[in-house]
Design a protein around this motif. Structure first.
Motif, PDB file in Angstrom:
ATOM      1  N   ARG A 269      66.066 -12.951 114.338  1.00  0.00           N
ATOM      2  CA  ARG A 269      65.926 -14.089 113.956  1.00  0.00           C
ATOM      3  C   ARG A 269      67.232 -14.648 113.533  1.00  0.00           C
ATOM      4  O   ARG A 269      67.674 -15.644 113.794  1.00  0.00           O
ATOM      5  N   SER A 270      68.435 -13.563 113.237  1.00  0.00           N
ATOM      6  CA  SER A 270      69.736 -14.107 113.072  1.00  0.00           C
ATOM      7  C   SER A 270      70.692 -13.555 114.215  1.00  0.00           C
ATOM      8  O   SER A 270      71.803 -14.136 114.132  1.00  0.00           O
ATOM      9  N   ALA A 392      69.409 -18.873 110.500  1.00  0.00           N
ATOM     10  CA  ALA A 392      69.344 -17.891 109.468  1.00  0.00           C
ATOM     11  C   ALA A 392      70.774 -17.246 109.145  1.00  0.00           C
ATOM     12  O   ALA A 392      71.039 -16.818 108.167  1.00  0.00           O
TER      13      ALA A 392
END
Ligand code: HEC
Ligand code: HEC
Ligand code: HEC
Length: 453
Positions: A269-270, A392
């Motif tokens: 996600r990040s 994120a």
């Protein structure tokens, strides 16, 4: 140019050429009525939902990565993909009638995406990952079709022919590659939440997200050595674009054995977590694709990856060892590797090698550092890197490249130092390995110093 090793080599072509008759080598063109695009008969609401499903799948499958040139219009193609025999340019897949796929029926589109057969019946180069997309059920391909045909703007842009010289440019031998290596297409529906997270994760990893395209080693025909987790070679590491797309299996030293599912999700996600930061091709995958996947799907991918057995027999974990930190702080290690580290790396990665979480990745006990194959390490030291920008974690920390500052010997020594300090346990790196990567990735030549003669 996007460089990617594609699955075709001259040996396969020549072997096929030796016994193939031309008539055998082409599929018929997509037939008659089936060749005309037909709107799928659906209510407006169902249609809108299908398009959304298609948009999501196109993101998970990262279609835009290969089909959009730098500075070009989305999906209009023209990306050069290097292969051992020449450059292949991705085609225009916008719904333009004359130059894109506007004239493709669903059947013709499906045949291209999942079976690698172009509308005229010729075989596509496996630079298009149809061996993975074969795992997508027709319902998902319908959604992709609806999205591309109805939501993507048509762009008039002619396709570029490959730079592959004749006779290797003949496409018919590719059919034999396809017959040998492409799996059957699936006919059922895609696993959803009801089938359990692991089944959903397996589907995403093997199918649309095509993780194995980069992370599975390739065989002599440049085919992926495994397309499913029936084999321990699946996701055990492959080299792509001068980086090692590393082992994602359960190994504790160089796989994901020490990563929790939550840490895998955070990485996807990040682009960073307590163990590593994404660089090279993975920074692009995170930036364009995985960061936009749903929480449930990322959790499913993580749950599935955690089921993969280790690739290698040595199952022991690494144990932290403070000796290197103590020597660096006391200034008692006068080796070229240690001195090069202190002068060039310690400001960010610290004398403890542990960096700063989510800012400067740790070099101590990291699975990238402890992979046998040092390609990624040499590459990132030569050229530097930049974390992906993600929603994120909207901060792109970077590392400078050292190609013009450090000689092949310095880079070999500093990496050998890193790979044997703080508890790390990986083979030494030689100056000739550095020279090879320097040449392959076309980095600047090494600086001249009196000692290199
Ligand atoms: C890793 C790079 C890559 C990815 C990812 C990729 N493609 Fe492709 N695609 C290619 C290349 C290269 C070709 C052309 C191959 C050739 O010329 O033989 C191609 C060909 C095609 C064709 C055939 C077009 C024609 O003119 O006949 C279609 C349709 C297509 N891709 C759709 C997709 C869709 C839909 C996705 C996402 C689900 C996708 N591609 C993802 C590289 C890629
Ligand atoms: C276009 C090629 C490509 C594709 C597709 C790809 N990766 Fe990667 N991946 C790489 C490369 C290269 C690296 C090494 C650089 C790094 O560690 O960030 C990597 C690294 C990783 C890492 C970091 C591992 C570590 O120990 O530091 C994880 C986790 C990962 N990939 C997961 C995935 C998953 C899951 C998928 C499918 C959803 C995927 N990758 C698809 C190229 C790719
Ligand atoms: C200015 C700070 C800085 C300096 C100096 C620096 N690095 Fe980095 N390093 C980073 C950052 C930031 C990343 C993540 C880059 C990315 O994700 O693209 C990184 C990534 C790495 C990685 C990949 C780690 C992983 O597991 O993801 C290695 C290996 C590495 N650096 C080694 C070195 C070495 C060896 C030196 C000295 C020759 C050095 N670095 C100097 C900031 C730095």
């Amino acid at each position: 140019m996007k460089k990617m090793t594609i699955a075709v080599v001259s040996s396969t072509l020549l072997a096929a050429a030796a016994w193939a008759a031309h008539g055998l080598a082409q599929e018929p063109p997509a037939a008659g009525a089936a060749n005309v695009p037909q709107p799928l008969a659906l209510s407006t609401g169902a249609q809108a939902q299908l398009i959304e499903q298609g948009r999501y799948l196109a993101t998970a499958a990262d279609c835009i990565a290969c089909h959009t040139a730098k500075g070009g219009k989305p999906y209009a193609g023209g990306v050069g993909i290097a292969s051992p025999i020449g450059t292949i340019y991705s085609p225009n897949i916008t719904p333009d009638k004359a130059t894109g796929i506007g004239g493709y029926s669903f059947e013709a589109f499906d045949r291209a995406v999942r079976r690698g057969i172009a509308k005229d019946g010729s075989t596509l180069y496996p630079a298009m990952p149809f061996v993975s997309y074969a795992k997508m059920p027709p319902s998902d391909v319908k959604a992709l079709y609806a999205y591309l045909m109805q939501d993507v703007a048509p762009v008039e842009q002619q396709n570029k022919a490959t730079d592959i010289p004749w006779p290797l440019s003949m496409r018919w031998p590719l059919r034999f590659w396809r017959m040998a290596f492409a799996p059957d297409v699936v006919s059922d529906v895609a696993p959803g939440a009801a089938d359990g997270v692991v089944a959903r994760g397996r589907y995403l990893v093997e199918g649309p997200a095509h993780c194995g395209t980069c992370h599975t080693p390739r065989g002599l025909g440049l085919q992926e050595k495994a397309l499913t987790d029936d084999s321990r070679l699946f996701l055990s590491g492959g080299v792509v674009d001068g980086y090692l797309a590393k082992n994602l299996r359960g190994d504790r030293k160089d796989g994901l054995g020490e990563w929790t599912p939550e840490q895998i999700v955070a990485f996807l996600r990040s682009g960073r977590n307590a163990h590593a930061a994404a660089f090279g091709g993975m920074a692009e995958v995170v930036g364009r694709s995985t960061q936009n996947m749903s929480d449930a799907d990322l959790a499913a991918i993580a749950a599935y990856l955690k089921t993969l057995s280790p690739a290698h027999a040595d199952g022991s974990a690494l144990a932290a060892d403070p000796a290197a930190t103590q020597k660096l702080r006391a200034g008692t290690d006068r080796s070229n590797g240690a001195l090069t580290f202190v002068d060039n790396c310690a400001a960010c990665h610290r004398t403890s090698g542990s960096g700063y979480e989510s800012t400067f990745p740790t070099l101590a006990l990291g699975s990238v550092v402890n992979s046998d194959d040092p390609t990624s390490l040499i590459h990132i030291v030569l050229e530097g890197g930049r974390m992906p920008w993600t929603k994120a974690a909207p901060a792109q920390f970077g590392m400078p490249g050292f190609a013009e500052r450090l000689t092949d010997r310095d880079i070999a020594d500093v990496l050998t130092f890193v790979r044997s300090s703080w508890g790390n346990r990986a083979p030494a790196v030689s100056a000739s390995e550095v020279a090879k990567v320097r040449k392959a990735v076309r980095a600047a030549p090494q600086p001249t110093r009196p000692e290199n003669g």
